[in-house]
Design a protein around this motif. Sequence first.
Motif, PDB file in Angstrom:
ATOM      1  N   GLN A 693      -5.831  11.369   3.722  1.00 31.11           N
ATOM      2  CA  GLN A 693      -6.671  11.049   2.572  1.00 31.11           C
ATOM      3  C   GLN A 693      -5.991  11.605   1.329  1.00 31.11           C
ATOM      4  OE1 GLN A 693     -10.420  13.083   2.475  1.00 31.11           O
ATOM      5  NE2 GLN A 693     -11.209  11.934   0.731  1.00 31.11           N
ATOM      6  N   VAL A 694      -6.042  10.843   0.230  1.00 35.17           N
ATOM      7  CA  VAL A 694      -5.396  11.249  -1.011  1.00 35.17           C
ATOM      8  C   VAL A 694      -6.463  11.567  -2.046  1.00 35.17           C
ATOM      9  CG1 VAL A 694      -3.744  10.607  -2.802  1.00 35.17           C
ATOM     10  CG2 VAL A 694      -3.469   9.707  -0.479  1.00 35.17           C
ATOM     11  N   LEU A 695      -6.350  12.752  -2.654  1.00 33.16           N
ATOM     12  CA  LEU A 695      -7.265  13.157  -3.718  1.00 33.16           C
ATOM     13  C   LEU A 695      -6.433  13.540  -4.936  1.00 33.16           C
ATOM     14  CD1 LEU A 695      -9.638  15.342  -1.518  1.00 33.16           C
ATOM     15  CD2 LEU A 695     -10.190  13.129  -2.515  1.00 33.16           C
ATOM     16  N   VAL A 696      -6.691  12.886  -6.065  1.00 34.10           N
ATOM     17  CA  VAL A 696      -5.896  13.069  -7.275  1.00 34.10           C
ATOM     18  C   VAL A 696      -6.793  13.585  -8.390  1.00 34.10           C
ATOM     19  CG1 VAL A 696      -4.386  11.945  -8.956  1.00 34.10           C
ATOM     20  CG2 VAL A 696      -4.397  11.162  -6.572  1.00 34.10           C
ATOM     21  N   CYS A 697      -6.320  14.619  -9.095  1.00 31.18           N
ATOM     22  CA  CYS A 697      -7.107  15.159 -10.205  1.00 31.18           C
ATOM     23  C   CYS A 697      -6.183  15.543 -11.346  1.00 31.18           C
ATOM     24  CB  CYS A 697      -7.906  16.384  -9.750  1.00 31.18           C
ATOM     25  SG  CYS A 697      -9.051  17.008 -11.016  1.00 31.18           S
ATOM     26  N   GLU A 727     -10.959   2.049   2.647  1.00 29.49           N
ATOM     27  CA  GLU A 727     -11.122   2.909   3.820  1.00 29.49           C
ATOM     28  C   GLU A 727     -11.658   4.289   3.455  1.00 29.49           C
ATOM     29  OE1 GLU A 727      -7.199   2.967   5.406  1.00 29.49           O
ATOM     30  OE2 GLU A 727      -7.412   1.047   6.474  1.00 29.49           O
ATOM     31  N   GLY A 728     -11.891   4.541   2.163  1.00 29.80           N
ATOM     32  CA  GLY A 728     -12.381   5.845   1.737  1.00 29.80           C
ATOM     33  C   GLY A 728     -11.321   6.917   1.788  1.00 29.80           C
ATOM     34  N   ARG A 729     -10.050   6.521   1.677  1.00 27.32           N
ATOM     35  CA  ARG A 729      -8.941   7.475   1.799  1.00 27.32           C
ATOM     36  C   ARG A 729      -8.248   7.749   0.466  1.00 27.32           C
ATOM     37  NH1 ARG A 729      -5.052   4.917   5.900  1.00 27.32           N
ATOM     38  NH2 ARG A 729      -3.816   6.741   5.277  1.00 27.32           N
ATOM     39  N   TYR A 730      -8.812   7.288  -0.633  1.00 28.70           N
ATOM     40  CA  TYR A 730      -8.220   7.554  -1.943  1.00 28.70           C
ATOM     41  C   TYR A 730      -9.331   7.765  -2.951  1.00 28.70           C
ATOM     42  CZ  TYR A 730      -5.383   7.192  -6.144  1.00 28.70           C
ATOM     43  OH  TYR A 730      -4.770   7.464  -7.341  1.00 28.70           O
ATOM     44  N   ALA A 731      -9.236   8.858  -3.705  1.00 34.00           N
ATOM     45  CA  ALA A 731     -10.235   9.136  -4.731  1.00 34.00           C
ATOM     46  C   ALA A 731      -9.576   9.882  -5.877  1.00 34.00           C
ATOM     47  CB  ALA A 731     -11.394   9.957  -4.162  1.00 34.00           C
TER      48      ALA A 731
END
Length: 735
Positions: A693-697, A727-731
């Motif tokens: 999963q990728v989370l970017v801030c 797929e809910g794997r990027y936010a």
Amino acid sequence: MLRSIHRWPGLIAALLVLVLALSGAALSVFPALERAGAPQAPAGLSVADLAAQVEAAHPGLEQIRRAPSGRITAWWFDAGTPGSAVIDPATGADAVSADPSSVELWLTNLHRSLFLGDTGRLVMAAGAAAMAVLTLSGAALVARRMGGWRRWFGRTRGPWPGRVHVELARFAVGGLLLSSLTALWMTASTFSLLPDEAVDPAPAVATAGLPRLAPAQIPLLAETPVADLRDLSFPSPQDPTDVFTLSAAGGTALIDPGTGAVLSSALPSAWERASAIVEMLHTGRGAATLGLILGLMALSVPTLAVTGAVQWLRTRRSGVRLPGNVASGSAGTILLVASEGGTTWGFARTLRDALAQAGHSVHAAPLSAFDPARYGKAKRFLILAATYGEGEAPAAARGVLDRIRALKTPPAAPLAVLGFGDRSFPEFCAYAQDLTEAARAVGWAELMPLGTVNRQSPQDFARWGRDLGDVLGHPLDLAHLPQVPQGEVLRLISRRDYGTEMQAPAAILRFALPKLGLWQRLTGQGFARFEAGDLLGVLPEGSDLPRFYSLASGARDGFVEICVRRQPGGLCSGQLTALAPGATVTAFLRRNPAFHPAKGRKPLILVGAGAGIAPLAGFVRANRRHRPVHLWFGARTPESDFLYEEDLTAWRADGRLSGLSTAFSRAGRREHVQDRIGAEAAQVGQLLAAGAQVLVCGGREMAAGVRDALSAILEGQGKSLALLKEEGRYAEDVF
């Protein structure tokens, strides 16, 4: 309408449904216990063998019955005294008492009739009907919330009560529907409302004067395995015309005890077979594992009741249900709202009140309830739509665009759309724009052009109201005062400063948790429950508009921590970076469930730059189970603004952080974090292939560069960033 169908049975029959569910869950354990404790017949044992063994121990044997669990019970008379026992089929000896459990009897009477006989059965049937209505309407609401049945298993988002409610509903809906429908069938059967009477063999009498044969001498008993046995009744010694009655899987037969011949037989009717299957499905007898699964699903009902009630209360408080709301079929103005956090409903309330004062009949509802067939007297449609993330629909409105695009005939009443968003984001009011374009594509007439409200601006809202008033032919004054949640006082306990050498001051600010009341602890309100990635709303002095900062800590950490970079002319950032330990601010929490790591052990890819590292550091800090976590971080120089450097080193040493890659724009290779991701594409690709999963801030430009770098990597795998999002794997959490 659908929400009302779901809500009122739940509120009215809540206690009854809870009794049904909890007693049913408790009863589901007994078939499994019976199956585990029942001595099972050896393979190949016939009914004749079993009858001979039991009759040898009990000469006055009257009946042998085999339960679906395999438990065999015998009844007899011994010197005029009745007796019974559970039989060990291997030996024919008594195993345990046949008396039913008093606890099971009590629960059964409670579950079936509330100890009120036939009246109680009807009451419980009403409860089962309410559960069926709740289940069906709830399933339809979940599908609507997720954007259609095809997205039934999509990732949920929104406030925690709604997420828990949806997750449990998706798990339990099948079992609850099965239990409620089979309960209604069994009640109808009890009151002879179904044609399920047993088909009995034609009456027959035994051949007179012949002695009774031993069971082994009767062909049908010798041929029938114990596994097929349902019931075997022995002829009465006092009645020479009496016969053996054998009920087995294939039907019922009357057997002459003197000749062993089958005198008559009957196959079960289709209704009888169906009723047997229904009883098995409802009680779990004969399907113990299924019974336990259904019982586990029934245990979700109390939590569904609590989370549903919490949502209902929040809805009432947030204004989703506005007092004096006109029925959908009678209103001239249809006001539909798509809101992610609930603030858009405040504007809807102001608009509804102003229209009502001007003499308009207004029906306000969530946009998810959109159904042109319901609005028979509509003269106009007004849609207030917030935009979530990168131009996405709010959670409660997913799927509405598809419904509009599928319209064969658009509504006759014209439409006006007002979008809410933040102009600093590239996808400003994109969902409202999508709604407008979809409506144009199907020929839906415009009442007025698309309007927008930037950062909840009362001035923008009032300006749009004046334009709407001009269209309606009368003044419309929309004086909206944004409702800011009541804040709590937070005291600064420590600060770490960075960036002064680069004239870009930043600070990690740690505040003490405020004191929590008992009610807050029990309900999780206020600062009793929060996670890294949630938002801290800070109310700066001299402004009514809160500024939001991503949290770098969770409630479990015991403090409230944020990262703040001072912006030129920034009111709130200037006040925060000037705080000294011991100083206080007023702040409140806002959940941000769409920016949290998904549960599980799959890898995490965290990407951040500058103060955007705050929630990512919080995710690493909370990684106490050592899930694979890889962080790509960008800053100006390692000496001035390498935020959390000491912490990251420690977390990597203790296993919370698996990998750390840094990029500095004014030192070393002079690159940005997106450049480092491109340079390490092989490693990133391996993590993505493993389901990461990728989370970017961070800033918008950084996030855009990261999207491009990831898209190039995904393209090599035959995938896309859009698929990752689906797929809910990027936010993202960008500013």
